[in-house]
Write a protein that holds these residues in place. Structure first.
Motif, mmCIF file in Angstrom:
data_model
loop_
_atom_site.group_PDB
_atom_site.id
_atom_site.type_symbol
_atom_site.label_atom_id
_atom_site.label_comp_id
_atom_site.label_asym_id
_atom_site.label_seq_id
_atom_site.Cartn_x
_atom_site.Cartn_y
_atom_site.Cartn_z
ATOM 1 N N LYS A 7 0.835 -1.213 0.000
ATOM 2 C CA LYS A 7 0.000 0.000 0.000
ATOM 3 C C LYS A 7 0.866 1.258 0.000
ATOM 4 N N ASN A 8 1.878 1.291 0.860
ATOM 5 C CA ASN A 8 2.649 2.526 1.012
ATOM 6 C C ASN A 8 3.672 2.742 -0.104
ATOM 7 N N ALA A 9 3.706 1.805 -1.061
ATOM 8 C CA ALA A 9 4.511 2.053 -2.271
ATOM 9 C C ALA A 9 3.597 2.400 -3.437
ATOM 10 N N PRO A 39 12.376 11.953 9.677
ATOM 11 C CA PRO A 39 12.345 11.421 8.308
ATOM 12 C C PRO A 39 10.947 10.974 7.895
ATOM 13 N N SER A 40 10.126 11.954 7.518
ATOM 14 C CA SER A 40 8.738 11.671 7.127
ATOM 15 C C SER A 40 8.706 10.820 5.853
ATOM 16 N N HIS A 41 7.871 9.795 5.903
ATOM 17 C CA HIS A 41 7.751 8.861 4.783
ATOM 18 C C HIS A 41 7.165 9.563 3.547
ATOM 19 N N THR A 42 5.917 10.038 3.653
ATOM 20 C CA THR A 42 5.304 10.690 2.492
ATOM 21 C C THR A 42 5.968 12.050 2.216
ATOM 22 N N GLY A 43 6.494 12.677 3.268
ATOM 23 C CA GLY A 43 7.194 13.955 3.073
ATOM 24 C C GLY A 43 8.383 13.763 2.142
ATOM 25 N N PHE A 97 -8.281 9.052 2.556
ATOM 26 C CA PHE A 97 -7.001 8.337 2.648
ATOM 27 C C PHE A 97 -5.821 9.303 2.655
ATOM 28 N N ARG A 98 -4.783 8.866 3.336
ATOM 29 C CA ARG A 98 -3.595 9.695 3.513
ATOM 30 C C ARG A 98 -2.845 9.916 2.203
ATOM 31 N N GLY A 99 -2.883 8.891 1.350
ATOM 32 C CA GLY A 99 -2.129 8.924 0.103
ATOM 33 C C GLY A 99 -2.527 10.077 -0.797
ATOM 34 N N THR A 126 5.866 1.321 13.159
ATOM 35 C CA THR A 126 4.689 1.671 13.972
ATOM 36 C C THR A 126 3.429 0.963 13.472
ATOM 37 N N ASP A 127 3.363 0.709 12.148
ATOM 38 C CA ASP A 127 2.147 0.087 11.601
ATOM 39 C C ASP A 127 1.987 -1.358 12.063
ATOM 40 N N LEU A 128 3.050 -1.966 12.580
ATOM 41 C CA LEU A 128 2.913 -3.336 13.102
ATOM 42 C C LEU A 128 2.857 -3.351 14.630
ATOM 43 N N ARG A 132 6.716 5.565 19.439
ATOM 44 C CA ARG A 132 7.469 6.807 19.316
ATOM 45 C C ARG A 132 7.144 7.611 18.059
ATOM 46 N N ILE A 133 6.292 7.064 17.180
ATOM 47 C CA ILE A 133 6.030 7.802 15.933
ATOM 48 C C ILE A 133 4.738 8.610 16.028
ATOM 49 N N PHE A 134 3.670 7.993 16.519
ATOM 50 C CA PHE A 134 2.373 8.685 16.578
ATOM 51 C C PHE A 134 1.935 8.853 18.035
ATOM 52 N N ASP A 135 1.280 9.993 18.336
ATOM 53 C CA ASP A 135 0.903 10.239 19.734
ATOM 54 C C ASP A 135 -0.489 9.721 20.086
ATOM 55 N N GLY A 166 -3.675 10.550 16.126
ATOM 56 C CA GLY A 166 -3.170 11.728 16.825
ATOM 57 C C GLY A 166 -2.721 12.747 15.805
ATOM 58 N N SER A 167 -1.707 13.558 16.158
ATOM 59 C CA SER A 167 -1.310 14.616 15.216
ATOM 60 C C SER A 167 -0.559 14.024 14.022
ATOM 61 N N ARG A 168 -0.962 14.481 12.860
ATOM 62 C CA ARG A 168 -0.306 14.024 11.628
ATOM 63 C C ARG A 168 -0.043 15.255 10.776
ATOM 64 N N ASN A 169 1.041 15.927 11.113
ATOM 65 C CA ASN A 169 1.308 17.211 10.468
ATOM 66 C C ASN A 169 1.840 17.040 9.055
ATOM 67 N N LEU A 170 1.740 18.137 8.288
ATOM 68 C CA LEU A 170 2.252 18.144 6.916
ATOM 69 C C LEU A 170 3.209 19.312 6.697
ATOM 70 N N ASP A 171 3.686 19.883 7.814
ATOM 71 C CA ASP A 171 4.518 21.088 7.692
ATOM 72 C C ASP A 171 5.798 20.853 6.885
ATOM 73 N N PHE A 172 6.386 19.652 6.989
ATOM 74 C CA PHE A 172 7.635 19.417 6.232
ATOM 75 C C PHE A 172 7.351 19.489 4.726
ATOM 76 N N HIS A 173 6.173 18.963 4.327
ATOM 77 C CA HIS A 173 5.814 18.989 2.907
ATOM 78 C C HIS A 173 5.737 20.452 2.434
HETATM 79 C C1 LIG Z 1 0.632 6.427 2.978
HETATM 80 C C2 LIG Z 1 1.803 6.141 3.853
HETATM 81 O O1 LIG Z 1 2.915 5.943 3.392
HETATM 82 N N1 LIG Z 1 1.564 6.093 5.168
HETATM 83 C C3 LIG Z 1 2.632 5.741 6.068
HETATM 84 C C4 LIG Z 1 3.456 6.981 6.347
HETATM 85 O O2 LIG Z 1 2.582 7.986 6.830
HETATM 86 P P1 LIG Z 1 3.113 9.490 6.866
HETATM 87 O O3 LIG Z 1 4.016 9.731 5.719
HETATM 88 O O4 LIG Z 1 1.917 10.338 7.045
HETATM 89 O O5 LIG Z 1 3.970 9.478 8.169
HETATM 90 P P2 LIG Z 1 5.194 10.448 8.491
HETATM 91 O O6 LIG Z 1 6.445 9.650 8.397
HETATM 92 O O7 LIG Z 1 5.084 11.670 7.660
HETATM 93 O O8 LIG Z 1 4.864 10.860 9.988
HETATM 94 C C5 LIG Z 1 5.582 10.403 11.081
HETATM 95 C C6 LIG Z 1 5.549 11.447 12.180
HETATM 96 O O9 LIG Z 1 6.130 12.673 11.728
HETATM 97 C C7 LIG Z 1 5.269 13.764 11.973
HETATM 98 N N2 LIG Z 1 5.336 14.716 10.833
HETATM 99 C C8 LIG Z 1 5.278 14.234 9.555
HETATM 100 C C9 LIG Z 1 5.276 15.102 8.477
HETATM 101 C C10 LIG Z 1 5.336 16.483 8.724
HETATM 102 O O10 LIG Z 1 5.330 17.304 7.806
HETATM 103 N N3 LIG Z 1 5.406 16.921 10.026
HETATM 104 C C11 LIG Z 1 5.415 16.066 11.081
HETATM 105 O O11 LIG Z 1 5.483 16.489 12.240
HETATM 106 C C12 LIG Z 1 3.859 13.153 12.038
HETATM 107 O O12 LIG Z 1 2.981 13.967 12.796
HETATM 108 C C13 LIG Z 1 4.130 11.806 12.662
HETATM 109 O O13 LIG Z 1 4.164 11.938 14.074
HETATM 110 O O14 LIG Z 1 4.467 6.686 7.304
HETATM 111 C C14 LIG Z 1 3.938 6.285 8.584
HETATM 112 C C15 LIG Z 1 5.098 6.113 9.537
HETATM 113 O O15 LIG Z 1 5.941 5.103 9.096
HETATM 114 C C16 LIG Z 1 3.100 5.025 8.420
HETATM 115 O O16 LIG Z 1 2.483 4.740 9.648
HETATM 116 C C17 LIG Z 1 2.042 5.183 7.363
HETATM 117 O O17 LIG Z 1 1.474 3.926 7.055
#
Ligand SMILES: CC(=O)N[C@H]1[C@@H](OP(=O)(O)OP(=O)(O)OC[C@H]2O[C@@H](n3ccc(=O)[nH]c3=O)[C@H](O)[C@@H]2O)O[C@H](CO)[C@@H](O)[C@@H]1O
Ligand SMILES: C=C(OP(=O)(O)O)C(=O)O
Length: 421
Positions: A22-24, A164-168, A94-96, A305-307, A327-330, A122-129
């Motif tokens: 899914k995440n690819a 190191p944000s994944h989708t970021g 969906f997050r994607g 964290t997803d597992l 440690r990843i999500f609050d 919990g908080s799922r910020n997008l500020d890095f993007h």
């Molecule tokens: C579609 C997809 O690929 N989803 C995965 C992706 O989500 P996603 O990419 O949303 O997760 P991130 O790695 O970005 O987030 C991890 C943490 O960083 C924080 N954060 C992130 C971005 C930002 O701009 N600012 C910020 O503060 C988030 O609030 C969170 O606490 O990685 C997560 C962590 O491995 C997985 O659980 C999700 O399954």
């Protein structure tokens, strides 16, 4: 309304076919929209709800998308994108959806993001993007609900992610791929799915180096072209099937090319689960009581964290006290209360959970609060006495394809019920 009904007690035996990740696949659909040149083919596509939403979203912005379900193949023609709007009713599911922004910016000069969904953790910020897009020259207007990103062309820059944000990381690589000049992304995500996306973009003509090191360099190119790419196996789906074998004292062969479970395998081994690699097949079996475990979630190569949620179920069935530190999500412990309804003894304090096992689990009526807590409840149901009913099953279907038939093929007693809301 989707509901899963699980009657526990059957050991799982047989071969589990692991789906594509899914995440690819979601960033790859976003990547396919970067090019107006030809049709992109994605193979090994998981037939999950998030992919259906991504198809709807790509269609809404003007792409021609064919999802060939039985062939697990997507064919995407992005030659005629016409709308920069990511409509709320699809994007919020969906997050994607966030991964469509770079293509709209490059192709149409703007992206109007009416919302981004995903698991409620919990908080799922997008500020890095958004900070990254700004550093590359975009103008970002963050309204109350709608975010408007505009750029008449991006220029390479040095970018830094606080974590190191994944989708970021994926979004900034896609934004940089067609920017003028060089972009360096420091503290980039190392997840294998990110590397798979880099592989696809490289085939498309992007110039990316440093994947997997934390420092990614992207030399912008003029244009990208459509390619065929096979989505990597889903290590989260594989982890769940390994855990299902473990908690039912079963034996399952995982089929999915090149599967590497990494730290999840080592943790399950510490708990008493046996793994044997037989060429391309990974065999998992367990015929002894499970031992307790300590887990600290982290970005790759740490424990995903997803597992964490599925592992909480396994810990509840282990003989002794396990400790989990998220440690990843609050906000990722909503599962605890549901598991406790089934007889588990999980105590949550902030980002830590203590799981006192083994307590016998009994079927109950429970609710999935997010995708992974949902699948964790399915696992609990497989090991519980009696019937477990899991509501909000749509969340499970966001990330696991054909779950009930794949588990039934292994001997599980599980059905999916769909009714009108
Ligand atoms: C579609 C997809 O690929 N989803 C995965 C992706 O989500 P996603 O990419 O949303 O997760 P991130 O790695 O970005 O987030 C991890 C943490 O960083 C924080 N954060 C992130 C971005 C930002 O701009 N600012 C910020 O503060 C988030 O609030 C969170 O606490 O990685 C997560 C962590 O491995 C997985 O659980 C999700 O399954
Ligand atoms: C958090 C998850 O997904 P998403 O980022 O798509 O919400 C997940 O897959 O567990």
């Amino acid at each position: 309304m989707v509901r899963y009904r699980v009657r526990g007690g059957n050991p799982l035996r047989g071969t589990a076919f692991i789906q594509g990740a899914k995440n690819a696949v979601l960033p790859m659909i976003g990547a396919a929209l970067l090019t107006a040149q030809g049709r992109t083919v994605l193979r090994n596509v998981p037939i999950i709800e998030d992919v259906r939403r991504a198809v709807e979203l790509a269609t809404a912005v003007g792409a021609g998308v064919e999802l060939h379900e039985s062939e697990r193949t997507l064919v995407i023609d992005a030659s005629r994108l016409h709308s920069p709007v990511l409509p709320a009713q699809i994007a919020r599911r969906f997050r994607g959806s966030v991964l469509f922004t770079p293509a709209l910016l490059h192709r149409l000069g703007e992206a109007i993001v009416e919302g981004v969904g995903g698991c409620n953790l919990g908080s799922r910020n997008l500020d890095f993007h958004y900070l990254g897009y700004k550093r590359l020259g975009a103008v970002v207007d963050e309204g109350e609900t709608v975010i408007h990103v505009k750029a008449s062309g991006l220029t390479g820059a040095t970018l830094y992610l606080d974590t190191p944000s994944h989708t970021g990381t994926e979004n900034l690589i896609m934004a940089a791929a067609l920017a003028k000049g060089t972009t360096v992304i420091e503290n980039a995500a190392l997840e294998p799915e990110v590397l798979d996306v880099i592989d696809m973009l490289t085939k498309m003509g992007a110039r990316i180096s440093g994947g997997g090191t934390g420092f990614i360099t992207v030399e912008g190119v003029e244009e990208l072209h459509a390619v065929e790419h096979t989505v990597m196996p889903d290590r989260l789906d594989a982890g769940v099937f390994a855990m299902a074998a473990a908690i039912t004292q079963g034996e399952v062969s995982l089929v999915g090319t090149g599967l590497d479970l990494g730290v999840v395998r080592y943790k399950l081994e510490q708990m008493g689960v046996d793994f044997a690699r037989q060429g391309a097949v990974l065999q998992v079996r367990c015929d002894r009581p499970l031992r307790p475990i300590n887990i600290i979630t982290d970005t790759y190569p740490g424990f995903a964290t997803d597992l964490q949620s599925p592992m909480m179920t396994v810990a509840a069935l282990a003989d002794g006290t396990s400790y989990i530190h998220e440690r990843i999500f609050d906000g990722r412990f909503a599962l605890a209360a549901e598991l406790n309804k089934m007889g588990a003894n999980v105590e949550v304090a902030g980002s830590r959970a203590i799981v006192r096992g083994a307590t016998p689990l009994t079927g109950a009526h429970v609710t999935a609060h997010d995708l992974r807590s949902g699948i964790a409840l399915v696992l609990a149901g497989l090991a519980a006495k009696g019937e477990t009913v899991i509501d909000s099953g749509y969340l499970i279907d966001r990330g696991h394809a054909h779950l009930a038939p794949r588990m039934r093929a292994l001997g599980a007693d599980i059905t999916q019920e769909i009714s009108e809301p």
